[in-house]
Design an enzyme around this catalytic site. Structure first.
Site, short mmCIF file in Angstrom:
data_model
loop_
_atom_site.label_atom_id
_atom_site.label_comp_id
_atom_site.label_asym_id
_atom_site.label_seq_id
_atom_site.Cartn_x
_atom_site.Cartn_y
_atom_site.Cartn_z
N TYR A 35 0.87 -1.17 0.00
CA TYR A 35 0.00 0.00 0.00
C TYR A 35 0.91 1.24 0.00
O TYR A 35 2.13 1.12 -0.06
CB TYR A 35 -0.90 -0.03 1.23
N ARG B 43 -8.57 -16.39 8.38
CA ARG B 43 -9.26 -17.43 7.62
C ARG B 43 -10.02 -18.42 8.49
O ARG B 43 -11.14 -18.84 8.17
CB ARG B 43 -8.26 -18.17 6.72
#
Length: 394
Positions: free
Chosen positions: A176, A352
Site C-alpha cells: 500500500y 481465515r
C-alpha cells in the site's frame, strides 16, 4: 543466592491492555476485505460479518480497508472515512460492543494497489508504476499529495472516534502507499522521500505521528507492518526492524501487527497454502479469464502452509523491540496461541479460520483441544467479489 523464576506467560484468554484499551482476551480478528459495502458504506451484511466473531469470543474485530481518501480505495466499493459513513459505522460499533468485544478500523491508503479504473481517480505511488489490477500507470506522489494523505489519516482517525471505534490500525503493509515508499524496489525517488531508509520511512512515520497527535490516548493505535515483501529487491527484515524501532522510539503506536507479502507482486506470501487460480479466473470476463488461468501461477505463487508460518521471522522483531507485538499467520489452535505467549508476543491475530468458524474462540475456551476445520485452500480469497466467506460452508 536464590534465583527468581520467570513469570508465567499470560493467559491468551484473559483480559489484556492495548494502549488505553482493555480487551477481554488477547485474540484479534485480523482485517480481511469483507466485500459487503457496494456503496462504500456500512450494510447490515457487514455488521453481521463482524458481529459473528465478536459473539464467538474474539477480543477485538478489525474492519478492513477503511480508506482515508477516495483515490486510496482498493476499488470503488470500499469504505472511505467521511461524515456520510459515520451513522453506519456507529451501528456497526454498537453491534460489536453489544457482544462484549472491541472493534478497530483499519485505516490506509492503497497507493499503487488502488484500482484507478474502478475509482475513477489516479493511483498514487512513489513513482510511475504499472498496476497489474487496472493496467494503468500510477501518479508519482508529490509533497502536496503526501501532506494531504498524511492529514487524511488523522481526519479518518477522528472519524473513527466519532463512530465509536476503540482502536485504529494503520496499514503499513502489502505495498500500500506507505509500504510502497518503504520498498527499495518500488521507491526509486531521488528526493527526500527516496534513497536512505530514513527517507523512505518518512511517509509511514509522518502518518503515525499525525494520527497520534490527533487522537492522543483516546483510542488504541496499532500499525500493520510488513516484515518483508517476499520479492527480490523488496523491503526486507533487517530494514523492517529498523522501521519498527523508529515507530517505537516515536511513541506513535501502541502495538505492531507483523505481516508480509505484496498485493502488487506476491500476494500469496502472506496467505500460504493453495493458490485458487481457477476460482479467481471465474470472476473475470474473457480474455482476462484465460490470461489468469494461463499466467496466474506467476503472480499467485503457492507456498506450503504450516501453523504459525510467520513466527520465525517475527521472533527477530520480538528480540529487537520492547513494543507490544501481534503475531499473525497460521494461528488456529490453542497450543499455537500459548506458544506465542510463551515467546513474548502480547496478542495473536486470526482471519481465515474465523471465516470458516466464527465461534472458534468460544469453542477453544470451552475445550483447549478443539481444532480448526479450516483446510487453508484459500478458496475464500476470490469470494471478495461476492461477499467474503468460506465457500466450504455453502
Amino acid at each position: 543466592m536464590a534465583h527468581t523464576a520467570p513469570p508465567p506467560p499470560p493467559d491468551v484468554l484473559a483480559p489484556a491492555r492495548l494502549g488505553p484499551l482493555t480487551l477481554r482476551n488477547r485474540i484479534i480478528k485480523a482485517a480481511t476485505f469483507e466485500g459487503r459495502t457496494p456503496d462504500a458504506l456500512v450494510t447490515d451484511e457487514l455488521i453481521e460479518y463482524h458481529r459473528r466473531p465478536a459473539a464467538g469470543g474474539v477480543g477485538m474485530t478489525t474492519v478492513a480497508y477503511c480508506a482515508v481518501a477516495p483515490e486510496g480505495r482498493t476499488e470503488r466499493r470500499q469504505i472511505w472515512m467521511r461524515p456520510e459513513a459515520v451513522p453506519g459505522l456507529r451501528r456497526l460499533t454498537d453491534a460489536i460492543h453489544a457482544e462484549g468485544a472491541a472493534v478497530s478500523a483499519q485505516l490506509g491508503h492503497a497507493g499503487p494497489v488502488a484500482d484507478a479504473r474502478s475509482n475513477g481517480l489516479p493511483a498514487l505511488a512513489p513513482g510511475r508504476l504499472l498496476s497489474p489490477v487496472s493496467l494503468r500507470l500510477s501518479k508519482p506522489a508529490t509533497e502536496a499529495d503526501i501532506a494531504r494523505v498524511t492529514r487524511a489519516h488523522a481526519d479518518a482517525a477522528r472519524i473513527a472516534i466519532e463512530s465509536g471505534f476503540d482502536a485504529v490500525e494503520i496499514h503499513f503493509g502489502h505495498n500500500y502507499l506507505a509500504s510502497s515508499f518503504l520498498s527499495p524496489k518500488l521507491n526509486r525517488r531521488t528526493d527526500g522521500y527516496g534513497g536512505s531508509l530514513e527517507n523512505r520511512a518518512k511517509v509511514a512515520r509522518g502518518i503515525a505521528r499525525a494520527v497520534r497527535d490527533e487522537v492522543g490516548d483516546r483510542i488504541a493505535i496499532t500499525a500493520k507492518l510488513n516484515m518483508e515483501d517476499g520479492v527480490p529487491g523488496g523491503f526486507g527484515i533487517d530494514e523492517s526492524i529498523e522501521v519498527a524501532r523508529f515507530l517505537q522510539d516515536d511513541g506513535s503506536v501502541d502495538a505492531l501487527e507483523l505481516t508480509a507479502g505484496s498485493s502488487l507482486l506476491n500476494a500469496m506470501y502472506l496467505f500460504r497454502g493453495d493458490a485458487p487460480i481457477k476460482e479467481f479466473a471465474a470472476h473475470f470476463p474473457q480474455p482476462q479469464r484465460l490470461g489468469i488461468r494461463l499466467l496466474g501461477k506467476q503472480f499467485l505463487r503457492s507456498y506450503p502452509y504450516e501453523e504459525a508460518f510467520l513466527l520465525e521471522s517475527a521472533r527477530r522483531f520480538r528480540a529487537a523491540l520492547d513494543l507490544p507485538l501481534i503475531l499473525l499467520g497460521g494461528i488456529t489452535r490453542r497450543e499455537t496461541m500459548d506458544r506465542a505467549m510463551t515467546e513474548g508476543f502480547e496478542f495473536v491475530a486470526m482471519a481465515r479460520a474465523l471465516l470458516r468458524e466464527p465461534d472458534l474462540i468460544a469453542r477453544i475456551a470451552a475445550d483447549g483441544d478443539v481444532r480448526s476445520s479450516c483446510i487453508h485452500c484459500n478458496r475464500c480469497m476470490p469470494t471478495i467479489y461476492t461477499g467474503t466467506h468460506c465457500p466450504l460452508t455453502d
